[in-house]
Scaffold this motif. Sequence first.
Motif, mmCIF file in Angstrom:
data_model
loop_
_atom_site.group_PDB
_atom_site.id
_atom_site.type_symbol
_atom_site.label_atom_id
_atom_site.label_comp_id
_atom_site.label_asym_id
_atom_site.label_seq_id
_atom_site.Cartn_x
_atom_site.Cartn_y
_atom_site.Cartn_z
ATOM 1 N N TYR A 1 -2.269 5.424 12.720
ATOM 2 C CA TYR A 1 -0.989 6.109 12.478
ATOM 3 C C TYR A 1 -0.973 7.409 13.267
ATOM 4 O O TYR A 1 -1.976 8.142 13.293
ATOM 5 C CB TYR A 1 -0.815 6.399 10.991
ATOM 6 C CG TYR A 1 0.441 7.182 10.667
ATOM 7 C CD1 TYR A 1 1.692 6.553 10.633
ATOM 8 C CD2 TYR A 1 0.379 8.548 10.409
ATOM 9 C CE1 TYR A 1 2.840 7.269 10.351
ATOM 10 C CE2 TYR A 1 1.534 9.267 10.121
ATOM 11 C CZ TYR A 1 2.755 8.622 10.090
ATOM 12 O OH TYR A 1 3.898 9.323 9.819
ATOM 13 N N ASP B 1 0.564 11.005 13.442
ATOM 14 C CA ASP B 1 1.295 12.016 12.683
ATOM 15 C C ASP B 1 1.926 13.000 13.654
ATOM 16 O O ASP B 1 1.237 13.808 14.286
ATOM 17 C CB ASP B 1 0.354 12.731 11.720
ATOM 18 C CG ASP B 1 1.077 13.780 10.884
ATOM 19 O OD1 ASP B 1 2.329 13.757 10.852
ATOM 20 O OD2 ASP B 1 0.393 14.616 10.258
ATOM 21 N N ASP C 1 3.345 8.931 4.870
ATOM 22 C CA ASP C 1 3.932 7.694 5.399
ATOM 23 C C ASP C 1 3.107 6.498 4.919
ATOM 24 O O ASP C 1 1.990 6.659 4.412
ATOM 25 C CB ASP C 1 3.972 7.710 6.920
ATOM 26 C CG ASP C 1 5.175 6.944 7.476
ATOM 27 O OD1 ASP C 1 5.720 6.085 6.742
ATOM 28 O OD2 ASP C 1 5.576 7.207 8.619
#
Length: 239
Positions: free
Chosen positions: A109, A111, A100
């Motif tokens: 981020y 996951d 991503d």
Amino acid sequence: MEDGPYSVLTSVTDPNQLSFRHLNPTGQQWFYYIESDYDCPGELPLQSDTLDNRSPEVNPISGLTVIGDDVLIEWETNPSAEVSGYVIYRPTPTGTVPIDTVFAPLTSYLDTTANPDFQSEAYLVVAIDPCGNSSVFDVPHFTTFLNYTIDPCEQTISLFWNKYNSWPQGVSRQEIWLSLDGNPAELIATLDSSAANYTFEIANKESIYDFSVISYQAGGNFSAASNATHLQPLLIRPV
């Protein structure tokens, strides 16, 4: 701003023009900034940030934390002013693949495609700029994968894990946390950086145990949490 002197490279008279290409066949390092030149009496000209034509600097990961079935990847803002986003990579048996892209100023981020309860997951973060340049790969970070064995006769639970070893400064300490029967987790042990196992004694077969390991960065403010084990041990009571 990088020390000059600076000279005018070009003047743009079209207010709708949003780019300019500077040919650099020798690969020399250049520093640029833009200064406004509008017909506004009494107003001082405005200047942009100063950027260079080099790729963004290396972007190390700050820490990985397992949250349920997901992995939270965190990093610090890249010092290169031209960075516009970050690409998250995950090494796999078939190669290192991007999973991503997030755009600045985000520096984390989650996951949701990971399997941290079954294996140690690895990640890399690469900084990118609007021209498509990217930083080089730093060392990968691996999640701490916590596993266990049960000795039903001794009534013990043995925990073991891979140490979090991706910080250049190393680990200052490791903590063992336990949530018993769904209650809030409590700290039950503090270990040094060399430990990779821990034995929990006098377990109760009627209870449900959720263990996790948290590693703390030496000389820094970051931590990394493992997956949580969820078990109800089958034990043999002594005569």
